[in-house]
Design an enzyme around this catalytic site. Structure first.
Site, PDB file in Angstrom:
ATOM      1  N   ASP A  67      -4.058  -1.901  10.771  1.00 41.96           N
ATOM      2  CA  ASP A  67      -2.636  -1.539  10.687  1.00 41.96           C
ATOM      3  C   ASP A  67      -2.382  -0.452   9.638  1.00 41.96           C
ATOM      4  O   ASP A  67      -1.232  -0.093   9.371  1.00 41.96           O
ATOM      5  CB  ASP A  67      -1.765  -2.775  10.424  1.00 41.96           C
ATOM      6  CG  ASP A  67      -2.051  -3.420   9.074  1.00 41.96           C
ATOM      7  OD1 ASP A  67      -2.972  -2.952   8.370  1.00 41.96           O
ATOM      8  OD2 ASP A  67      -1.344  -4.388   8.715  1.00 41.96           O
TER       9      ASP A  67
ATOM     10  N   ASP B 282       3.959  -7.295 -15.847  1.00 36.25           N
ATOM     11  CA  ASP B 282       4.693  -6.056 -15.601  1.00 36.25           C
ATOM     12  C   ASP B 282       5.849  -5.890 -16.585  1.00 36.25           C
ATOM     13  O   ASP B 282       6.653  -6.822 -16.749  1.00 36.25           O
ATOM     14  CB  ASP B 282       5.239  -6.112 -14.162  1.00 36.25           C
ATOM     15  CG  ASP B 282       5.723  -4.775 -13.659  1.00 36.25           C
ATOM     16  OD1 ASP B 282       4.888  -3.874 -13.489  1.00 36.25           O
ATOM     17  OD2 ASP B 282       6.944  -4.629 -13.437  1.00 36.25           O
TER      18      ASP B 282
ATOM     19  N   GLU C 289       1.997  -5.176 -19.947  1.00 33.84           N
ATOM     20  CA  GLU C 289       2.239  -3.745 -19.796  1.00 33.84           C
ATOM     21  C   GLU C 289       3.286  -3.366 -20.832  1.00 33.84           C
ATOM     22  O   GLU C 289       4.468  -3.648 -20.652  1.00 33.84           O
ATOM     23  CB  GLU C 289       2.738  -3.426 -18.383  1.00 33.84           C
ATOM     24  CG  GLU C 289       2.759  -1.945 -18.131  1.00 33.84           C
ATOM     25  CD  GLU C 289       3.682  -1.516 -17.009  1.00 33.84           C
ATOM     26  OE1 GLU C 289       3.519  -0.404 -16.505  1.00 33.84           O
ATOM     27  OE2 GLU C 289       4.591  -2.286 -16.643  1.00 33.84           O
TER      28      GLU C 289
HETATM   29  O1  ISL Z   1       4.954   5.007 -14.055  1.00 35.45           O
HETATM   30  C1  ISL Z   1       5.935   5.191 -14.700  1.00 35.45           C
HETATM   31  C2  ISL Z   1       6.632   6.451 -14.684  1.00 35.45           C
HETATM   32  O2  ISL Z   1       5.891   7.379 -14.017  1.00 35.45           O
HETATM   33  C3  ISL Z   1       6.489   4.202 -15.558  1.00 35.45           C
HETATM   34  O3  ISL Z   1       7.801   4.472 -15.801  1.00 35.45           O
HETATM   35  C4  ISL Z   1       6.356   2.850 -14.918  1.00 35.45           C
HETATM   36  O4  ISL Z   1       7.412   2.679 -14.044  1.00 35.45           O
HETATM   37  C5  ISL Z   1       6.364   1.817 -15.993  1.00 35.45           C
HETATM   38  O5  ISL Z   1       5.135   1.941 -16.673  1.00 35.45           O
HETATM   39  C6  ISL Z   1       6.516   0.423 -15.425  1.00 35.45           C
HETATM   40  O6  ISL Z   1       5.542   0.177 -14.447  1.00 35.45           O
HETATM   41  C7  ISL Z   1       5.493  -1.055 -13.813  1.00 35.45           C
HETATM   42  O7  ISL Z   1       6.748  -1.513 -13.363  1.00 35.45           O
HETATM   43  C8  ISL Z   1       7.380  -0.767 -12.318  1.00 35.45           C
HETATM   44  C9  ISL Z   1       6.436  -0.421 -11.166  1.00 35.45           C
HETATM   45  O8  ISL Z   1       7.013   0.567 -10.363  1.00 35.45           O
HETATM   46  C10 ISL Z   1       5.100   0.072 -11.670  1.00 35.45           C
HETATM   47  O9  ISL Z   1       4.237   0.294 -10.580  1.00 35.45           O
HETATM   48  C11 ISL Z   1       4.578  -0.969 -12.606  1.00 35.45           C
HETATM   49  O10 ISL Z   1       3.280  -0.691 -13.047  1.00 35.45           O
HETATM   50  C12 ISL Z   1       8.503  -1.628 -11.819  1.00 35.45           C
HETATM   51  O11 ISL Z   1       8.012  -2.893 -11.504  1.00 35.45           O
HETATM   52 CA    CA Z   2      -4.391  -4.449   7.217  1.00 35.63          CA
END
Ligand code: ISL
Ligand code: CA
Length: 590
Positions: A61, A235, A289
């Protein structure tokens, strides 16, 4: 519990014999050192991040799936991976590729079923590997049942699961920006109030002030721990506590709201509670993070005596040359200063991570190395050497073990990322930034660079899928792929494998003190790792030129442990200088 393990030494010795002499010496020379105090499995481990959507598709898919991960566990085991960090695998409408969770206890249908998950975990355990999963609890999806209820009325029992406020002067409650463009507030028609979302509109922030929310999160954590996962990557975890009063950001904070969002008054109370209620009752590994956390604040999260998290991701390396979507120049002394600073924040009671990319950043070889055909492989190996000889748990992102590169994006239509769509609207469509200027930076900084599918072989679509991949495969898959590198003892893949083996056998490279010998040198990164009477030197040439590096007085090389294939001849024991070939990276025993 720490147990010393030696995997496949016989097989390694056989490989070593068939290679140039420099490759072989590690396995003969490394003695069995005593287990250092403060050892823990999560300090010794090498972690490999799987972004499931792009890893391996088994049903055609075009979307990677859990069975696809199970099918590649032998590949990861042979590489030397101890722990897998799985990016979100939960039910999600995918506004942000799974970082918007609709049901925390259900597997995303595209990725498979709970049975597939259980089988994958059992197969990991069979191979002595552990799994950590992504805990995304600063926000949920707006399609989560809690939010569906919450938005219905002001007196709904779930209203306080999220952060609702009245508007001010006909607009949003304050000036908070969202990371994905526009305001962090969205007006909801049902009640006329606004809800807070630091990320996309479809990612409403949870209200951690509400003890019911915290208990729901802790229950979810127990659910997965009881299944047998070994911990969490958390996260944007510093964002869970919101500022008292939610007043406007001062103008100088608007471009980097993360430093305010990460600084809520109760974040450490919540993490200590989470540790007390859940983490302390299991043998876990946790990594936060730490977007928006400064060096000074870092130990508040990771000092073991505070009982919060084991380690955090600092962004000072991967964002060294960034201002939002803009790419800036960087210098080697700046990179080294960041490493030294990160090492200091680990301190005596904390621990660090070591990583050069993830699913939010460009490919490491395109970012810090040289991805031109001539230098790609050797510079990728040099970066691998740097990453795997830092004091901190290494986190390797899928495909980096092959030296995968950034994608040759052309126009805006080549991008998939929700972040890009918001920025395009805010900066380009608003007329603030010319399209060409934005795109020229984005090509180097886009998160989609790391999200293109894994390049498994030279088969169509890099062997990732038999269907149409959800995001285009990098056309260089015919040259850069796992199948050819596994066959080639001189490949980037085998260099990673050797480095992990050496690291596993060399406690000084895991626990030893880090010292930068020459912080101002613009071409060479030279540092030692010392544990008791064991001392190692790492030399990395960051240029395309040969550089003669004079060793500091009193420092004598005894043997070469591992070279990245660039060295032309072994260093004579006791030599006063080393002639470093372009992108040479060598670990020496002193
Ligand atoms: O990658 C960023 C900007 O280019 C950062 O702002 C990033 O959004 C930030 O480090 C937080 O990241 C995490 O939370 C986000 C998600 O989009 C990212 O993939 C994740 O790693 C929201 O959940
Ligand atoms: Ca798949």
């Amino acid at each position: 519990m720490f147990r010393r393990k030696f995997f496949g030494i016989t097989a390694m010795a056989a490989v070593a014999l068939s290679l140039a002499p420099l490759y072989g010496s590690a396995y003969a020379a490394t003695p069995q050192a005593p287990i250092p105090p403060g050892a823990a499995w999560w300090k010794e481990a090498v972690v490999y991040q799987v972004y499931p959507r792009s890893f391996n598709d088994t049903n055609g898919d075009g979307i990677g799936d859990l069975n696809g991960i199970t099918a590649k566990l032998d590949y990861l085991k042979t590489l030397g991976v101890d722990v897998i960090w799985l990016s979100p695998h939960f039910d999600s409408p995918n506004a942000d590729n799974g970082y918007d969770i609709r049901d925390y206890r259900k597997v995303m249908a595209e990725f498979g079923s709970m049975d597939d998950f259980d089988r994958m975990l059992a197969e990991m355990k069979k191979r002595g590997m552990r799994l950590i999963i992504d805990l995304v609890v600063n926000h949920s999806s707006d399609e989560h049942q809690w939010f569906v209820e919450s938005r219905k009325s002001k007196d709904n029992p779930y209203r306080d699961y999220y952060i609702w406020r009245d508007g001010k002067d006909g607009g949003a409650p304050n000036n908070y920006p969202s990371f994905f463009g526009g305001s962090a507030w969205e007006k909801d028609e049902a009640t006329g109030q606004y809800y807070l979302h630091y990320f996309a509109r479809k990612q409403p922030d949870l209200n951690w002030e509400n003890p019911k929310v915290r208990n729901e999160v802790y229950d979810t954590m127990r659910f997965w721990l009881d299944k047998g996962v070994s911990g969490f990557r958390m996260d944007v975890i510093p964002f869970i506590s919101k500022q008292n009063g939610l007043s406007d950001l001062p103008a100088d904070k608007l471009a980097h709201p993360e430093f305010v969002y990460a600084n809520g008054p109760r974040v450490h109370d919540y993490l200590q509670e989470m540790n007390r209620e859940v983490l302390s009752r299991y043998d876990t590994m946790t990594v936060g993070e730490a977007f928006g956390v400064t060096f000074e604040q870092a130990p508040l999260f990771t000092d073991a005596r505070r009982k919060e998290l084991n380690m955090i991701f600092h962004f000072d390396i991967v964002r060294l040359d960034r201002d939002g979507w803009r790419k800036k120049d960087w210098t080697l002394p700046q990179l080294k200063a960041a490493y030294a600073q990160i090492d200091r924040t680990g301190g005596t009671h904390g621990w660090n991570t070591s990583f050069l990319t993830n699913h939010d950043n460009p490919r490491s070889v395109s970012h810090f190395g040289d991805d031109s055909p001539e230098w790609r492989a050797v510079s990728a190996k040099a970066l691998a050497t740097m990453m795997l000889t830092q004091r901190g748990t290494p986190f390797l992102y899928q495909g980096d073990e092959l030296g995968m590169t950034n994608y040759p994006f052309r126009g805006i239509e080549d991008y998939n990322d929700v972040e890009v769509k918001g920025q395009w609207h805010d900066f380009v469509e608003s007329g603030k930034v010319p399209a060409e200027e934005y795109l020229s930076h984005l090509r180097q900084t886009s998160r989609d660079n790391a999200r293109t599918p894994m390049q498994w072989s030279a088969a169509p679509n890099g062997g990732f899928t038999s269907g149409k991949p959800w995001l285009a495969v990098n056309p260089n898959y015919t040259r850069i792929n796992a199948a050819s590198q596994v066959e080639d003892a001189g490949s980037v893949y085998h260099h990673y494998r050797r480095l992990m083996e050496v690291r596993r056998q060399t406690p000084a490279l895991i626990h030893g003190e880090f010292r930068d010998l020459d912080p101002a040198n613009p071409k060479v990164f030279a540092y030692t790792r010392t544990l008791d009477d064991k001392r190692y030197l790492v030399l990395i040439n960051f240029t395309r030129e040969t550089v003669v590096y004079g060793l500091p007085e009193g420092l004598k090389i005894a043997a070469t442990v591992l070279d990245n294939g660039a060295a032309q001849q072994p260093v004579q024991p006791g030599a006063a200088s080393v002639s470093l070939q372009p992108w040479q990276a060598t670990i020496y025993e002193l």
